[in-house]
Design a protein around this motif. Sequence first.
Motif, mmCIF file in Angstrom:
data_model
loop_
_atom_site.group_PDB
_atom_site.id
_atom_site.type_symbol
_atom_site.label_atom_id
_atom_site.label_comp_id
_atom_site.label_asym_id
_atom_site.label_seq_id
_atom_site.Cartn_x
_atom_site.Cartn_y
_atom_site.Cartn_z
ATOM 1 N N ASN A 1 -12.733 66.013 77.995
ATOM 2 C CA ASN A 1 -11.870 65.377 78.981
ATOM 3 C C ASN A 1 -10.443 65.768 78.618
ATOM 4 N N TRP A 2 -9.808 66.532 79.508
ATOM 5 C CA TRP A 2 -8.476 67.063 79.200
ATOM 6 C C TRP A 2 -7.491 65.990 78.792
ATOM 7 N N PHE A 3 -7.677 64.815 79.364
ATOM 8 C CA PHE A 3 -6.682 63.778 79.106
ATOM 9 C C PHE A 3 -7.188 62.714 78.139
ATOM 10 N N ASN A 4 -8.349 62.983 77.532
ATOM 11 C CA ASN A 4 -8.834 62.080 76.492
ATOM 12 C C ASN A 4 -8.353 62.564 75.135
ATOM 13 N N ASP A 5 -7.107 62.858 75.062
ATOM 14 C CA ASP A 5 -6.576 63.403 73.835
ATOM 15 C C ASP A 5 -5.181 62.797 73.686
ATOM 16 N N SER A 6 -5.040 61.942 72.711
ATOM 17 C CA SER A 6 -3.786 61.192 72.613
ATOM 18 C C SER A 6 -2.591 62.101 72.362
ATOM 19 N N LEU A 7 -2.825 63.236 71.699
ATOM 20 C CA LEU A 7 -1.721 64.185 71.489
ATOM 21 C C LEU A 7 -1.138 64.639 72.832
ATOM 22 N N ILE A 8 -2.010 64.983 73.770
ATOM 23 C CA ILE A 8 -1.545 65.451 75.082
ATOM 24 C C ILE A 8 -0.763 64.352 75.798
ATOM 25 N N LEU A 9 -1.324 63.147 75.811
ATOM 26 C CA LEU A 9 -0.635 62.045 76.498
ATOM 27 C C LEU A 9 0.681 61.699 75.815
ATOM 28 N N SER A 10 0.715 61.816 74.505
ATOM 29 C CA SER A 10 1.949 61.533 73.782
ATOM 30 C C SER A 10 3.034 62.544 74.153
ATOM 31 N N LYS A 11 2.651 63.806 74.192
ATOM 32 C CA LYS A 11 3.632 64.855 74.519
ATOM 33 C C LYS A 11 4.126 64.721 75.959
ATOM 34 N N LEU A 12 3.206 64.428 76.877
ATOM 35 C CA LEU A 12 3.608 64.249 78.274
ATOM 36 C C LEU A 12 4.554 63.047 78.392
ATOM 37 N N SER A 13 4.217 61.967 77.716
ATOM 38 C CA SER A 13 5.043 60.755 77.784
ATOM 39 C C SER A 13 6.429 61.006 77.213
ATOM 40 N N TYR A 14 6.451 61.706 76.090
ATOM 41 C CA TYR A 14 7.733 62.013 75.473
ATOM 42 C C TYR A 14 8.628 62.791 76.445
ATOM 43 N N ALA A 15 8.043 63.799 77.083
ATOM 44 C CA ALA A 15 8.832 64.634 77.990
ATOM 45 C C ALA A 15 9.398 63.810 79.144
ATOM 46 N N VAL A 16 8.565 62.958 79.714
ATOM 47 C CA VAL A 16 9.029 62.135 80.839
ATOM 48 C C VAL A 16 10.152 61.206 80.376
ATOM 49 N N LEU A 17 9.945 60.523 79.265
ATOM 50 C CA LEU A 17 10.957 59.589 78.758
ATOM 51 C C LEU A 17 12.259 60.304 78.423
ATOM 52 N N ASN A 18 12.122 61.465 77.819
ATOM 53 C CA ASN A 18 13.304 62.221 77.423
ATOM 54 C C ASN A 18 14.095 62.689 78.648
ATOM 55 N N GLY A 19 13.391 63.143 79.665
ATOM 56 C CA GLY A 19 14.039 63.539 80.911
ATOM 57 C C GLY A 19 14.728 62.357 81.580
ATOM 58 N N LEU A 20 14.035 61.232 81.633
ATOM 59 C CA LEU A 20 14.619 60.025 82.238
ATOM 60 C C LEU A 20 15.848 59.576 81.473
ATOM 61 N N ASP A 21 15.761 59.635 80.157
ATOM 62 C CA ASP A 21 16.879 59.226 79.315
ATOM 63 C C ASP A 21 18.105 60.116 79.569
ATOM 64 N N TYR A 22 17.843 61.406 79.680
ATOM 65 C CA TYR A 22 18.931 62.355 79.946
ATOM 66 C C TYR A 22 19.617 62.039 81.279
ATOM 67 N N LEU A 23 18.812 61.833 82.319
ATOM 68 C CA LEU A 23 19.378 61.566 83.648
ATOM 69 C C LEU A 23 20.199 60.284 83.653
ATOM 70 N N TYR A 24 19.690 59.262 82.963
ATOM 71 C CA TYR A 24 20.394 57.988 83.015
ATOM 72 C C TYR A 24 21.621 57.982 82.104
ATOM 73 N N THR A 25 21.465 58.489 80.903
ATOM 74 C CA THR A 25 22.578 58.476 79.953
ATOM 75 C C THR A 25 23.764 59.290 80.464
ATOM 76 N N ASN A 26 23.488 60.433 81.055
ATOM 77 C CA ASN A 26 24.583 61.320 81.455
ATOM 78 C C ASN A 26 25.048 61.146 82.894
ATOM 79 N N TYR A 27 24.147 60.729 83.772
ATOM 80 C CA TYR A 27 24.516 60.692 85.186
ATOM 81 C C TYR A 27 24.253 59.344 85.847
ATOM 82 N N LYS A 28 23.757 58.398 85.079
ATOM 83 C CA LYS A 28 23.374 57.081 85.629
ATOM 84 C C LYS A 28 22.388 57.222 86.797
#
Length: 363
Positions: A118-145
């Motif tokens: 199961n492609w998504f039954n791998d916590s490493l994959i979900l962790s990396k995807l989550s990190y990327a989303v959070l990091n992108g969101l953080d960038y948008l909010y911190t710099n541009y609100k």
Amino acid sequence: SIYQLQDLVQLGKIGSGNSGTVVKTLHVPTSKIIAKKTIPLEKNNEIILNQLIRELTIMKSVKSHKNIISFYGAYYDNVKNNEIIILMEYMDCGSLDKILLTYKRLVNRGFIDSKLKNWFNDSLILSKLSYAVLNGLDYLYTNYKIIHRDIKPSNILVNSKGQVKICDFGVSKKLINSIADTFVGTSTYMSPERIQGNVYSTKGDVWSLGLVIIELVTGKFPLSLNNNNSNHNNNNNNNNNNNKNKNNNRNSDNDNIINNNNNSPDGILDLLQRIVNEPSPKLPRDNNNYQFPTEMIDFVNKCCIKEEKNRSSIHELLAHDFILMYSDKLYNKEFKMWCKMIKSYIKQDRQFKREDIERAKFE
Ligand code: ATP
Ligand code: MG
């Protein structure tokens, strides 16, 4: 913009959503592949047009970031077609909803065994995807609100270089001015506070991320309208055979979440009231015999807290053990390999489709 429309050659449609259509496009002078999104405008809709143009100006000002889709330019054509054209970076593995569908199709064909892989039954994959989303969101909010407001699988894109980027902040959502218009599908990743019309913050995007993770892992939207079973804690894959009739084929037909659309106003209201009134969605305790690490369970629980003030913030989640446990460089390599694998499966899926078409011609 560096790109001129007359230098572009359309290569094929990638997909379309509520607001427009995305086409894979070649920029001939540079041989670069880009994505071109066309948003048709209704006549006399000047308010929307002005909003759009304002938002595109903001998008233009956003400097590139590893977790944000690069923006290459926007055009307004009011002479011929009355449409807005947005050029952006092309992501060759597509969006998470597409990747999930590809996976389901290959399982249905017996090409991959869901028990083994199961492609998504791998916590490493979900962790990396989550990190990327959070990091992108953080960038948008911190710099541009900028608050994204539309985190969902189709707005999270992956490429075979191992990058994950979010797209569609700002633009499409302003086009959509009423809640009803957003319900072309059967799911919404909107947080309870937003449905209730309360003031909302970046934590609305955190809620959406929680739902995305559960959907990737279980293969279906966690608050699905087609799920008549009000107990969301046991709506996981294999062990409830006591569903109502219309759900009987749920486990065998992996694509039924897209075939079973229920767009009636009742269905929409039902979904909205569920998000507000039912207990928080959760990860299944055991998914295809895979036990999620406790860090991952805790992470998802913290995303899916219904009260906005109790929900974790983007910053808190970026420092969560579920993210930190895979921060070693070694894991980036593994994730990159996963992305390459996805790319090869997408090709395989396309090959199968071509074969199906050929076969149909002779039948
Ligand atoms: P909605 O309109 O409800 O937001 P959506 O996100 O699916 O739905 P679009 O934003 O128009 O609609 O995108 C259509 C599809 O095109 C997406 O599902 C995604 O798979 C694909 N897509 C969008 N942008 C890109 C891109 N830059 N690179 C590759 N694929 C893309
Ligand atoms: Mg989109």
